[in-house]
Design a protein around this motif. Structure first.
Motif, PDB file in Angstrom:
ATOM      1  N   THR A   1      49.681-127.155 -38.593  1.00 39.19           N
ATOM      2  CA  THR A   1      50.071-127.327 -40.075  1.00 39.19           C
ATOM      3  C   THR A   1      51.126-128.526 -40.301  1.00 39.19           C
ATOM      4  O   THR A   1      51.930-129.275 -39.401  1.00 39.19           O
ATOM      5  CB  THR A   1      52.014-125.910 -39.914  1.00 39.19           C
ATOM      6  N   PRO A   2      50.797-129.045 -41.122  1.00 37.14           N
ATOM      7  CA  PRO A   2      51.735-130.435 -42.186  1.00 37.14           C
ATOM      8  C   PRO A   2      53.553-130.061 -41.914  1.00 37.14           C
ATOM      9  O   PRO A   2      53.567-128.859 -42.160  1.00 37.14           O
ATOM     10  CB  PRO A   2      50.888-130.574 -43.268  1.00 37.14           C
ATOM     11  N   ILE A   3      53.231-131.909 -41.731  1.00 36.19           N
ATOM     12  CA  ILE A   3      54.788-131.596 -41.308  1.00 36.19           C
ATOM     13  C   ILE A   3      55.898-132.455 -42.334  1.00 36.19           C
ATOM     14  O   ILE A   3      55.143-132.933 -43.181  1.00 36.19           O
ATOM     15  CB  ILE A   3      55.368-132.184 -40.110  1.00 36.19           C
ATOM     16  N   GLY A   4      56.630-131.306 -42.927  1.00 37.51           N
ATOM     17  CA  GLY A   4      56.976-131.832 -44.583  1.00 37.51           C
ATOM     18  C   GLY A   4      56.998-130.948 -45.344  1.00 37.51           C
ATOM     19  O   GLY A   4      56.337-129.786 -45.461  1.00 37.51           O
ATOM     20  N   ASP A   5      57.199-130.932 -46.822  1.00 38.48           N
ATOM     21  CA  ASP A   5      57.940-129.867 -47.936  1.00 38.48           C
ATOM     22  C   ASP A   5      56.218-130.472 -48.831  1.00 38.48           C
ATOM     23  O   ASP A   5      56.871-129.286 -49.697  1.00 38.48           O
ATOM     24  CB  ASP A   5      58.907-130.744 -48.449  1.00 38.48           C
ATOM     25  N   ASP A   6      55.505-131.017 -48.713  1.00 31.95           N
ATOM     26  CA  ASP A   6      53.688-130.838 -49.652  1.00 31.95           C
ATOM     27  C   ASP A   6      53.574-129.490 -49.826  1.00 31.95           C
ATOM     28  O   ASP A   6      52.189-129.976 -48.207  1.00 31.95           O
ATOM     29  CB  ASP A   6      53.670-132.194 -49.614  1.00 31.95           C
ATOM     30  N   LEU A   7      53.409-128.955 -50.139  1.00 29.94           N
ATOM     31  CA  LEU A   7      52.483-127.802 -50.196  1.00 29.94           C
ATOM     32  C   LEU A   7      51.000-127.573 -50.613  1.00 29.94           C
ATOM     33  O   LEU A   7      50.679-127.084 -50.446  1.00 29.94           O
ATOM     34  CB  LEU A   7      53.301-127.011 -50.565  1.00 29.94           C
ATOM     35  N   ASN A   8      51.278-129.619 -50.857  1.00 27.22           N
ATOM     36  CA  ASN A   8      49.695-129.114 -51.075  1.00 27.22           C
ATOM     37  C   ASN A   8      48.222-129.802 -50.317  1.00 27.22           C
ATOM     38  O   ASN A   8      47.736-129.747 -50.385  1.00 27.22           O
ATOM     39  CB  ASN A   8      48.949-130.155 -52.720  1.00 27.22           C
ATOM     40  N   LEU A   9      49.596-130.235 -48.672  1.00 26.67           N
ATOM     41  CA  LEU A   9      48.431-130.599 -47.972  1.00 26.67           C
ATOM     42  C   LEU A   9      48.364-129.415 -47.057  1.00 26.67           C
ATOM     43  O   LEU A   9      48.816-128.351 -46.892  1.00 26.67           O
ATOM     44  CB  LEU A   9      49.288-131.482 -46.916  1.00 26.67           C
ATOM     45  N   PRO A  10      47.033-129.504 -46.058  1.00 24.28           N
ATOM     46  CA  PRO A  10      46.369-127.925 -45.883  1.00 24.28           C
ATOM     47  C   PRO A  10      46.722-127.788 -44.449  1.00 24.28           C
ATOM     48  O   PRO A  10      47.107-128.372 -44.338  1.00 24.28           O
ATOM     49  CB  PRO A  10      44.788-128.356 -45.892  1.00 24.28           C
ATOM     50  N   LEU A  11      46.633-126.553 -44.337  1.00 25.74           N
ATOM     51  CA  LEU A  11      46.704-125.811 -42.407  1.00 25.74           C
ATOM     52  C   LEU A  11      45.124-127.142 -42.529  1.00 25.74           C
ATOM     53  O   LEU A  11      44.302-126.390 -43.052  1.00 25.74           O
ATOM     54  CB  LEU A  11      46.847-124.364 -42.696  1.00 25.74           C
ATOM     55  N   VAL A  12      44.580-126.588 -41.529  1.00 24.72           N
ATOM     56  CA  VAL A  12      44.028-127.579 -40.827  1.00 24.72           C
ATOM     57  C   VAL A  12      43.024-126.354 -39.175  1.00 24.72           C
ATOM     58  O   VAL A  12      44.463-126.676 -38.620  1.00 24.72           O
ATOM     59  CB  VAL A  12      43.660-128.727 -39.846  1.00 24.72           C
ATOM     60  N   PHE A  13      42.589-125.755 -39.645  1.00 21.50           N
ATOM     61  CA  PHE A  13      42.039-124.585 -38.520  1.00 21.50           C
ATOM     62  C   PHE A  13      41.580-125.609 -37.328  1.00 21.50           C
ATOM     63  O   PHE A  13      39.944-125.915 -37.969  1.00 21.50           O
ATOM     64  CB  PHE A  13      41.164-124.057 -38.914  1.00 21.50           C
ATOM     65  N   LEU A  14      41.548-125.347 -36.207  1.00 23.56           N
ATOM     66  CA  LEU A  14      40.829-126.279 -36.046  1.00 23.56           C
ATOM     67  C   LEU A  14      39.498-125.570 -34.330  1.00 23.56           C
ATOM     68  O   LEU A  14      41.323-125.125 -33.662  1.00 23.56           O
ATOM     69  CB  LEU A  14      41.768-127.447 -35.258  1.00 23.56           C
ATOM     70  N   GLU A  15      38.498-126.316 -33.842  1.00 19.17           N
ATOM     71  CA  GLU A  15      37.833-125.607 -32.779  1.00 19.17           C
ATOM     72  C   GLU A  15      36.578-126.363 -32.545  1.00 19.17           C
ATOM     73  O   GLU A  15      35.299-126.660 -32.921  1.00 19.17           O
ATOM     74  CB  GLU A  15      38.057-124.157 -33.226  1.00 19.17           C
ATOM     75  N   ALA A  16      36.437-126.878 -30.947  1.00 18.86           N
ATOM     76  CA  ALA A  16      35.495-127.736 -29.954  1.00 18.86           C
ATOM     77  C   ALA A  16      35.137-126.215 -29.716  1.00 18.86           C
ATOM     78  O   ALA A  16      34.906-125.535 -29.162  1.00 18.86           O
ATOM     79  CB  ALA A  16      36.396-128.132 -30.095  1.00 18.86           C
ATOM     80  N   GLN A  17      33.948-126.532 -29.907  1.00 15.94           N
ATOM     81  CA  GLN A  17      33.115-125.036 -29.502  1.00 15.94           C
ATOM     82  C   GLN A  17      31.807-126.035 -28.337  1.00 15.94           C
ATOM     83  O   GLN A  17      31.030-126.733 -29.461  1.00 15.94           O
ATOM     84  CB  GLN A  17      32.125-124.375 -30.346  1.00 15.94           C
ATOM     85  N   MET A  18      31.661-126.082 -27.179  1.00  6.54           N
ATOM     86  CA  MET A  18      30.962-126.554 -26.605  1.00  6.54           C
ATOM     87  C   MET A  18      29.320-126.418 -26.055  1.00  6.54           C
ATOM     88  O   MET A  18      28.514-126.932 -25.644  1.00  6.54           O
ATOM     89  CB  MET A  18      31.440-127.220 -25.904  1.00  6.54           C
ATOM     90  N   GLN A  19      29.454-124.852 -26.808  1.00  6.87           N
ATOM     91  CA  GLN A  19      28.117-124.024 -25.833  1.00  6.87           C
ATOM     92  C   GLN A  19      27.739-123.149 -26.746  1.00  6.87           C
ATOM     93  O   GLN A  19      28.531-122.525 -27.822  1.00  6.87           O
ATOM     94  CB  GLN A  19      28.657-123.207 -25.408  1.00  6.87           C
ATOM     95  N   SER A  20      26.617-122.644 -27.235  1.00  4.07           N
ATOM     96  CA  SER A  20      26.097-122.387 -27.977  1.00  4.07           C
ATOM     97  C   SER A  20      26.616-120.621 -27.668  1.00  4.07           C
ATOM     98  O   SER A  20      26.857-120.483 -26.833  1.00  4.07           O
ATOM     99  CB  SER A  20      24.100-121.677 -27.851  1.00  4.07           C
ATOM    100  N   ASP A  21      26.655-120.097 -29.134  1.00  3.13           N
ATOM    101  CA  ASP A  21      27.544-118.874 -28.929  1.00  3.13           C
ATOM    102  C   ASP A  21      27.554-118.441 -30.689  1.00  3.13           C
ATOM    103  O   ASP A  21      27.624-118.663 -31.769  1.00  3.13           O
ATOM    104  CB  ASP A  21      28.989-118.735 -29.479  1.00  3.13           C
ATOM    105  N   ASN A  22      26.336-117.050 -30.822  1.00  2.00           N
ATOM    106  CA  ASN A  22      25.692-116.843 -32.157  1.00  2.00           C
ATOM    107  C   ASN A  22      26.517-115.718 -32.961  1.00  2.00           C
ATOM    108  O   ASN A  22      26.399-114.990 -33.754  1.00  2.00           O
ATOM    109  CB  ASN A  22      24.596-116.057 -32.111  1.00  2.00           C
ATOM    110  N   GLY A  23      28.038-115.791 -32.261  1.00  2.00           N
ATOM    111  CA  GLY A  23      28.860-115.045 -33.331  1.00  2.00           C
ATOM    112  C   GLY A  23      29.904-116.089 -33.519  1.00  2.00           C
ATOM    113  O   GLY A  23      31.279-115.454 -33.666  1.00  2.00           O
ATOM    114  N   PHE A  24      29.610-117.327 -33.125  1.00  2.00           N
ATOM    115  CA  PHE A  24      30.797-117.729 -33.556  1.00  2.00           C
ATOM    116  C   PHE A  24      31.472-118.119 -34.966  1.00  2.00           C
ATOM    117  O   PHE A  24      32.769-117.987 -34.986  1.00  2.00           O
ATOM    118  CB  PHE A  24      29.995-119.034 -33.587  1.00  2.00           C
TER     119      PHE A  24
END
Length: 285
Positions: free
Chosen positions: A50-73
């Motif tokens: 979540t960006p720190i500050g008052d600029d609401l134009n900066l996006p949330l970033v959903f981060l995920e690292a997936q190191m193995q196969s997962d056909n439902g990912f």
């Protein structure tokens, strides 16, 4: 430590890496990391920046690292995003950042999510970094996770030798030790020290050297990898929650290996000493 947790530590310690991987993010943008619980099915997002500050134009970033196969990912990833957007009544833009080791892994059907994958989600494949040179220090850290063991030592030494402020050097060293512990789980700390060739880097004045390699470690230590992991865990707790009392340090040392691994995962959600104390109390219930 599990490999995916190392990714989140890298982003926490090197926040400017987000700007290198997600177009449109300013290099000086600061983020707050969290792993919020989604009430339906008690799901938890792996990483939300979540960006720190008052600029609401900066996006949330959903981060995920997936190191193995997962056909439902993909199905799970996008389902959790839209559940979060609804539950928390989000009004700002969002982006996704997915870290994968190789393009050949199976993460499920892409067709229902094609427009989102093409427009709002960055997919970063670590294997693409292997043949590259002249990378930024942040990308060199990611590359180290996927290079061969034979090349890892040289890459780590090269990264340590790059010019940096003392604070940046210590952050880099902290991440390198975690990566090498994960990559070489059977090596002792003495062997990792030899791998890094620490006599040729500015290590003697760092907290890492004082905590891990200086003689006269605290009594009751365990040998080899267990001791190294314990030292890292104690330092991360101190950075996240504040200085630990001798009693709290002893409580951590007395935890089983399974409990320590659980604590290493849980501390990413801690916001202060109170969270750590609650966690300790839950272990004695």
């Amino acid at each position: 430590m599990k490999t995916d947790k190392i990714f989140y530590r890298i982003f926490l310690r090197q926040p400017e890496l987000i700007a290198e991987l997600v177009p449109g993010i300013p290099p000086d943008c600061e983020f707050e990391y969290s792993a919020p619980v989604l009430k339906e099915r008690e799901r938890r997002l792996d990483g939300l920046l979540t960006p720190i500050g008052d600029d609401l134009n900066l996006p949330l970033v959903f981060l995920e690292a997936q190191m193995q196969s997962d056909n439902g990912f993909y199905r799970r990833f996008f389902g959790e995003i839209f559940l979060y957007l609804e539950q928390y009544e989000v009004t700002r833009p969002w982006r996704g950042l997915l870290l994968f080791p190789r393009r050949t892994l199976d993460f499920g059907v892409e067709t229902p999510y094609r427009s989102l994958l093409d427009s709002q989600v960055e997919r970063f494949y670590l294997e693409d970094l292997i043949p590259l040179t002249d990378l930024s220090p942040n990308l060199e850290l990611l590359r180290l996770l996927v290079v061969s063991p034979e090349e890892a030592a040289e890459s780590a030494r090269r990264l340590l030798s790059r010019e940096a402020s003392e604070a940046a050097f210590q952050r880099r060293l902290d991440l390198l030790e975690s990566i090498l512990v994960s990559k070489f789980p059977k090596l002792s700390w003495e062997q990792i020290r030899e791998m890094l060739d620490i006599t040729n880097v500015r290590l003697q004045d760092t907290q890492f050297y004082k905590d891990v390699f200086a003689e006269g470690r605290q009594e009751g230590r365990q040998e080899g990898l267990d001791q190294g992991e314990l030292e890292i865990l104690l330092r991360q707790l101190s950075r996240r929650c504040g200085e630990l009392s001798p009693q709290q340090q002893q409580q951590v040392k007395s935890l089983s290996r399974t409990q320590r691994e659980a604590l290493a995962d849980a501390l990413l959600d801690f916001t202060g000493m109170a969270d750590f104390q609650v966690w300790l109390q839950q272990q004695s219930v």
